[in-house]
Motif scaffolding. Structure first.
Motif, PDB file in Angstrom:
ATOM      1  N   UNK A  15       0.936  -1.230   0.053  1.00  0.00           N
ATOM      2  CA  UNK A  15      -0.069   0.141   0.132  1.00  0.00           C
ATOM      3  C   UNK A  15       0.871   1.420  -0.123  1.00  0.00           C
ATOM      4  N   UNK A  16       2.115   1.226   0.904  1.00  0.00           N
ATOM      5  CA  UNK A  16       2.842   2.495   0.821  1.00  0.00           C
ATOM      6  C   UNK A  16       3.589   2.527  -0.422  1.00  0.00           C
ATOM      7  N   UNK A  17       3.704   1.515  -1.324  1.00  0.00           N
ATOM      8  CA  UNK A  17       4.419   1.579  -2.577  1.00  0.00           C
ATOM      9  C   UNK A  17       3.424   2.335  -3.714  1.00  0.00           C
ATOM     10  N   UNK A  18       2.257   2.671  -3.301  1.00  0.00           N
ATOM     11  CA  UNK A  18       1.125   3.215  -4.315  1.00  0.00           C
ATOM     12  C   UNK A  18       0.729   4.357  -3.856  1.00  0.00           C
ATOM     13  N   UNK A  19       0.472   5.202  -5.048  1.00  0.00           N
ATOM     14  CA  UNK A  19      -0.290   6.570  -4.524  1.00  0.00           C
ATOM     15  C   UNK A  19      -1.767   6.696  -5.181  1.00  0.00           C
ATOM     16  N   UNK A  20      -2.676   6.596  -4.424  1.00  0.00           N
ATOM     17  CA  UNK A  20      -4.140   6.577  -4.723  1.00  0.00           C
ATOM     18  C   UNK A  20      -4.394   7.924  -5.444  1.00  0.00           C
ATOM     19  N   UNK A  21      -4.560   8.082  -6.440  1.00  0.00           N
ATOM     20  CA  UNK A  21      -4.765   9.216  -7.106  1.00  0.00           C
ATOM     21  C   UNK A  21      -6.406   9.940  -6.737  1.00  0.00           C
ATOM     22  N   UNK A  39      -2.618  19.062  -8.420  1.00  0.00           N
ATOM     23  CA  UNK A  39      -2.995  18.745 -10.017  1.00  0.00           C
ATOM     24  C   UNK A  39      -1.686  17.847 -10.618  1.00  0.00           C
ATOM     25  N   UNK A  40      -0.518  18.586 -10.433  1.00  0.00           N
ATOM     26  CA  UNK A  40       0.659  17.912 -11.153  1.00  0.00           C
ATOM     27  C   UNK A  40       0.847  16.323 -10.477  1.00  0.00           C
ATOM     28  N   UNK A  41       0.627  16.095  -9.485  1.00  0.00           N
ATOM     29  CA  UNK A  41       0.460  14.804  -8.930  1.00  0.00           C
ATOM     30  C   UNK A  41      -0.438  13.991  -9.446  1.00  0.00           C
ATOM     31  N   UNK A  42      -1.730  14.422  -9.497  1.00  0.00           N
ATOM     32  CA  UNK A  42      -2.771  13.647 -10.191  1.00  0.00           C
ATOM     33  C   UNK A  42      -2.361  13.380 -11.715  1.00  0.00           C
ATOM     34  N   UNK A  43      -1.790  14.295 -12.512  1.00  0.00           N
ATOM     35  CA  UNK A  43      -1.369  13.986 -13.978  1.00  0.00           C
ATOM     36  C   UNK A  43      -0.076  13.060 -14.117  1.00  0.00           C
ATOM     37  N   UNK A  44       0.759  13.060 -13.056  1.00  0.00           N
ATOM     38  CA  UNK A  44       1.430  12.066 -12.952  1.00  0.00           C
ATOM     39  C   UNK A  44       1.122  10.893 -12.680  1.00  0.00           C
ATOM     40  N   UNK A  45       0.244  10.715 -11.937  1.00  0.00           N
ATOM     41  CA  UNK A  45      -0.286   9.298 -11.559  1.00  0.00           C
ATOM     42  C   UNK A  45      -1.159   8.724 -12.770  1.00  0.00           C
ATOM     43  N   UNK A  46      -1.519   9.682 -13.607  1.00  0.00           N
ATOM     44  CA  UNK A  46      -2.280   9.429 -14.874  1.00  0.00           C
ATOM     45  C   UNK A  46      -1.524   9.020 -15.915  1.00  0.00           C
ATOM     46  N   UNK A  47      -0.322   9.500 -15.842  1.00  0.00           N
ATOM     47  CA  UNK A  47       0.663   9.348 -16.953  1.00  0.00           C
ATOM     48  C   UNK A  47       1.496   8.143 -16.778  1.00  0.00           C
ATOM     49  N   UNK A  48       2.081   7.682 -15.636  1.00  0.00           N
ATOM     50  CA  UNK A  48       2.997   6.783 -15.322  1.00  0.00           C
ATOM     51  C   UNK A  48       2.449   5.551 -14.451  1.00  0.00           C
ATOM     52  N   UNK A  50       0.294   4.205 -10.925  1.00  0.00           N
ATOM     53  CA  UNK A  50       0.248   4.554  -9.302  1.00  0.00           C
ATOM     54  C   UNK A  50       1.419   4.194  -8.425  1.00  0.00           C
ATOM     55  N   UNK A  51       2.401   3.684  -9.187  1.00  0.00           N
ATOM     56  CA  UNK A  51       3.790   3.244  -8.268  1.00  0.00           C
ATOM     57  C   UNK A  51       4.402   4.661  -7.787  1.00  0.00           C
ATOM     58  N   UNK A  52       4.465   4.538  -6.623  1.00  0.00           N
ATOM     59  CA  UNK A  52       5.191   5.737  -5.793  1.00  0.00           C
ATOM     60  C   UNK A  52       6.458   6.068  -6.504  1.00  0.00           C
ATOM     61  N   UNK A  53       7.361   5.188  -6.822  1.00  0.00           N
ATOM     62  CA  UNK A  53       8.840   5.639  -7.295  1.00  0.00           C
ATOM     63  C   UNK A  53       8.666   6.356  -8.710  1.00  0.00           C
TER      64      UNK A  53
END
Length: 61
Positions: A15-21, A39-48, A50-53
């Motif tokens: 769970x810690x290894x993921x970012x829940x957008x 919003x930059x974080x949300x865009x990054x999650x959409x693009x790459x 939800x893996x935190x790294x």
């Protein structure tokens, strides 16, 4: 009498290894941590994904 369910930490590391957008607090945490906007974080999650790294790498951390 039934036994109490055994508590484990099995899913916590995953769970810690993921970012829940979709979770405002997780997006806010990552935004504060990286110094970027939510919003930059949300865009990054959409693009790459939800893996935190990968999200942190995308945000330039």
């Amino acid at each position: 009498m039934a036994k109490a369910a055994k508590k484990t930490t099995r899913g916590r590391k995953q769970d810690r290894a993921r970012v829940a957008g979709g979770q405002k607090y997780e997006v806010g945490y990552e935004a504060k941590k990286t110094g970027r906007s939510a919003s930059a974080v949300k865009k990054a999650v959409k693009k790459v994904g939800n893996a935190r790294k990968r999200v942190e790498k995308r945000l330039g951390r």
